[in-house]
Write a protein that holds these residues in place. Structure first.
Motif, PDB file in Angstrom:
ATOM      1  N   UNK A 112      -3.631   3.036 -20.258  1.00  0.00           N
ATOM      2  CA  UNK A 112      -3.445   1.833 -19.211  1.00  0.00           C
ATOM      3  C   UNK A 112      -4.750   1.662 -18.750  1.00  0.00           C
ATOM      4  N   UNK A 113      -5.476   2.678 -18.234  1.00  0.00           N
ATOM      5  CA  UNK A 113      -6.726   2.276 -17.423  1.00  0.00           C
ATOM      6  C   UNK A 113      -7.696   1.440 -18.235  1.00  0.00           C
ATOM      7  N   UNK A 114      -8.034   1.815 -19.603  1.00  0.00           N
ATOM      8  CA  UNK A 114      -8.753   1.316 -20.586  1.00  0.00           C
ATOM      9  C   UNK A 114      -8.485  -0.139 -20.675  1.00  0.00           C
ATOM     10  N   UNK A 115      -6.998  -0.247 -21.009  1.00  0.00           N
ATOM     11  CA  UNK A 115      -6.330  -1.818 -21.410  1.00  0.00           C
ATOM     12  C   UNK A 115      -6.716  -2.557 -20.315  1.00  0.00           C
ATOM     13  N   UNK A 116      -6.106  -2.156 -18.985  1.00  0.00           N
ATOM     14  CA  UNK A 116      -6.316  -2.884 -17.961  1.00  0.00           C
ATOM     15  C   UNK A 116      -7.825  -3.431 -17.581  1.00  0.00           C
ATOM     16  N   UNK A 117      -8.552  -2.612 -17.906  1.00  0.00           N
ATOM     17  CA  UNK A 117     -10.211  -2.692 -17.664  1.00  0.00           C
ATOM     18  C   UNK A 117     -10.449  -3.771 -18.560  1.00  0.00           C
ATOM     19  N   UNK A 118     -10.094  -3.779 -19.762  1.00  0.00           N
ATOM     20  CA  UNK A 118     -10.679  -4.716 -20.866  1.00  0.00           C
ATOM     21  C   UNK A 118      -9.640  -6.061 -20.475  1.00  0.00           C
ATOM     22  N   UNK A 119      -8.702  -6.441 -20.061  1.00  0.00           N
ATOM     23  CA  UNK A 119      -7.808  -7.267 -19.680  1.00  0.00           C
ATOM     24  C   UNK A 119      -8.462  -8.112 -18.449  1.00  0.00           C
ATOM     25  N   UNK A 120      -9.197  -7.184 -17.549  1.00  0.00           N
ATOM     26  CA  UNK A 120     -10.018  -7.894 -16.373  1.00  0.00           C
ATOM     27  C   UNK A 120     -11.185  -8.469 -16.927  1.00  0.00           C
ATOM     28  N   UNK A 121     -11.814  -7.686 -17.713  1.00  0.00           N
ATOM     29  CA  UNK A 121     -12.996  -8.182 -18.650  1.00  0.00           C
ATOM     30  C   UNK A 121     -12.908  -9.404 -18.930  1.00  0.00           C
ATOM     31  N   UNK A 122     -11.774  -9.592 -19.715  1.00  0.00           N
ATOM     32  CA  UNK A 122     -11.404 -10.954 -20.513  1.00  0.00           C
ATOM     33  C   UNK A 122     -11.114 -12.101 -19.432  1.00  0.00           C
ATOM     34  N   UNK A 123     -10.998 -11.596 -18.229  1.00  0.00           N
ATOM     35  CA  UNK A 123     -10.575 -12.682 -17.108  1.00  0.00           C
ATOM     36  C   UNK A 123      -9.098 -12.848 -16.810  1.00  0.00           C
ATOM     37  N   UNK A 124      -8.418 -11.787 -17.275  1.00  0.00           N
ATOM     38  CA  UNK A 124      -6.943 -12.191 -16.813  1.00  0.00           C
ATOM     39  C   UNK A 124      -6.781 -11.459 -15.486  1.00  0.00           C
ATOM     40  N   UNK A 125      -5.910 -12.220 -14.677  1.00  0.00           N
ATOM     41  CA  UNK A 125      -5.677 -11.783 -13.446  1.00  0.00           C
ATOM     42  C   UNK A 125      -4.482 -10.875 -13.154  1.00  0.00           C
ATOM     43  N   UNK A 126      -3.540 -10.885 -14.172  1.00  0.00           N
ATOM     44  CA  UNK A 126      -2.216  -9.940 -14.248  1.00  0.00           C
ATOM     45  C   UNK A 126      -2.030  -9.407 -15.553  1.00  0.00           C
ATOM     46  N   UNK A 127      -1.159  -8.425 -15.589  1.00  0.00           N
ATOM     47  CA  UNK A 127      -0.758  -8.088 -16.873  1.00  0.00           C
ATOM     48  C   UNK A 127       0.815  -7.528 -16.877  1.00  0.00           C
ATOM     49  N   UNK A 128       1.482  -7.476 -17.414  1.00  0.00           N
ATOM     50  CA  UNK A 128       2.901  -7.232 -17.486  1.00  0.00           C
ATOM     51  C   UNK A 128       3.505  -6.147 -18.564  1.00  0.00           C
ATOM     52  N   UNK A 129       4.414  -5.534 -18.163  1.00  0.00           N
ATOM     53  CA  UNK A 129       5.011  -4.707 -19.036  1.00  0.00           C
ATOM     54  C   UNK A 129       6.579  -4.508 -18.770  1.00  0.00           C
ATOM     55  N   UNK A 130       7.276  -3.985 -19.682  1.00  0.00           N
ATOM     56  CA  UNK A 130       8.808  -4.151 -19.381  1.00  0.00           C
ATOM     57  C   UNK A 130       9.304  -2.234 -19.600  1.00  0.00           C
ATOM     58  N   UNK A 131       9.871  -1.873 -18.807  1.00  0.00           N
ATOM     59  CA  UNK A 131      10.443  -0.383 -18.727  1.00  0.00           C
ATOM     60  C   UNK A 131      11.841  -0.278 -18.653  1.00  0.00           C
ATOM     61  N   UNK A 132      12.377   0.378 -19.656  1.00  0.00           N
ATOM     62  CA  UNK A 132      13.900   0.681 -19.367  1.00  0.00           C
ATOM     63  C   UNK A 132      14.038   1.469 -18.044  1.00  0.00           C
ATOM     64  N   UNK A 133      15.177   1.129 -17.371  1.00  0.00           N
ATOM     65  CA  UNK A 133      15.557   2.140 -16.319  1.00  0.00           C
ATOM     66  C   UNK A 133      15.927   3.593 -16.740  1.00  0.00           C
ATOM     67  N   UNK A 134      15.299   4.455 -16.017  1.00  0.00           N
ATOM     68  CA  UNK A 134      15.240   6.032 -16.182  1.00  0.00           C
ATOM     69  C   UNK A 134      14.130   6.396 -16.914  1.00  0.00           C
ATOM     70  N   UNK A 135      13.272   5.528 -17.538  1.00  0.00           N
ATOM     71  CA  UNK A 135      12.346   6.114 -18.189  1.00  0.00           C
ATOM     72  C   UNK A 135      11.189   6.675 -17.476  1.00  0.00           C
TER      73      UNK A 135
END
Length: 163
Positions: A112-135
């Motif tokens: 997660x940290x590596x991918x978020x850093x990559x997204x930030x470097x690409x200029x994205x201001x946010x990133x989203x995900x979906x998680x099932x309840x209870x996970x």
């Protein structure tokens, strides 16, 4: 466990990403949907079809011996064909999967940290995900700065700001 090396995902990693979609879909202990059943579902296939299309990016965690053990990647979806975590145009959706033996050893956090850093470097201001309840992974997501922005039926959409 020893340090987990992470590398950029490549086009040739598509089959491993499919394995990780199956792992993500089968997160609940005691349940197991066969690979063919998971990958036959359009809801999951959308995260794999045509892997490494423009806008796709990902990271792969490897064991010290070089075996892939987890992956996190993101895709962009149009409003007309949203993924589980669609929150708007220009917000990539994160998908993550880790082999069961490597869970709870920090691999997901590293990815997660590596991918978020990559997204930030690409200029994205946010990133989203979906998680099932209870996970149990939702605790990890919260600790990494994701917050629930939309509660759905059985699953939540979480977003992280990338300053």
């Amino acid at each position: 466990m020893p340090a987990t090396p992470v590398r950029a995902a490549r086009q040739a990693d598509g089959a491993f990403l499919a394995d990780m979609v199956v792992e993500a879909a089968n997160w609940r202990p005691g349940t197991h949907r066969p690979r063919h059943q998971v990958l036959a579902g359009e809801d999951y296939l959308r995260y794999l079809a045509g892997w490494m299309r423009p806008g796709d990016a990902g990271v792969i965690a490897e064991s010290p011996g070089g075996e892939p053990v987890g992956a996190a990647w993101y895709r962009m979806f149009p409003r007309t064909e949203p993924g589980f975590a669609y929150v708007g145009t220009g917000v990539p959706e994160l998908i993550i999967g880790v082999r069961p033996l490597w869970r709870s050893h920090g691999v997901g956090r590293i990815l997660i940290q590596a991918l978020c850093e990559h997204a930030r470097a690409e200029g994205y201001g946010r990133i989203s995900l979906s998680v099932e309840r209870g996970n149990f992974a939702s605790t990890l997501y919260r600790s990494e700065g994701f917050a629930v922005t939309r509660a759905g039926i059985g699953r939540d959409t979480m977003v992280k700001r990338l300053p």
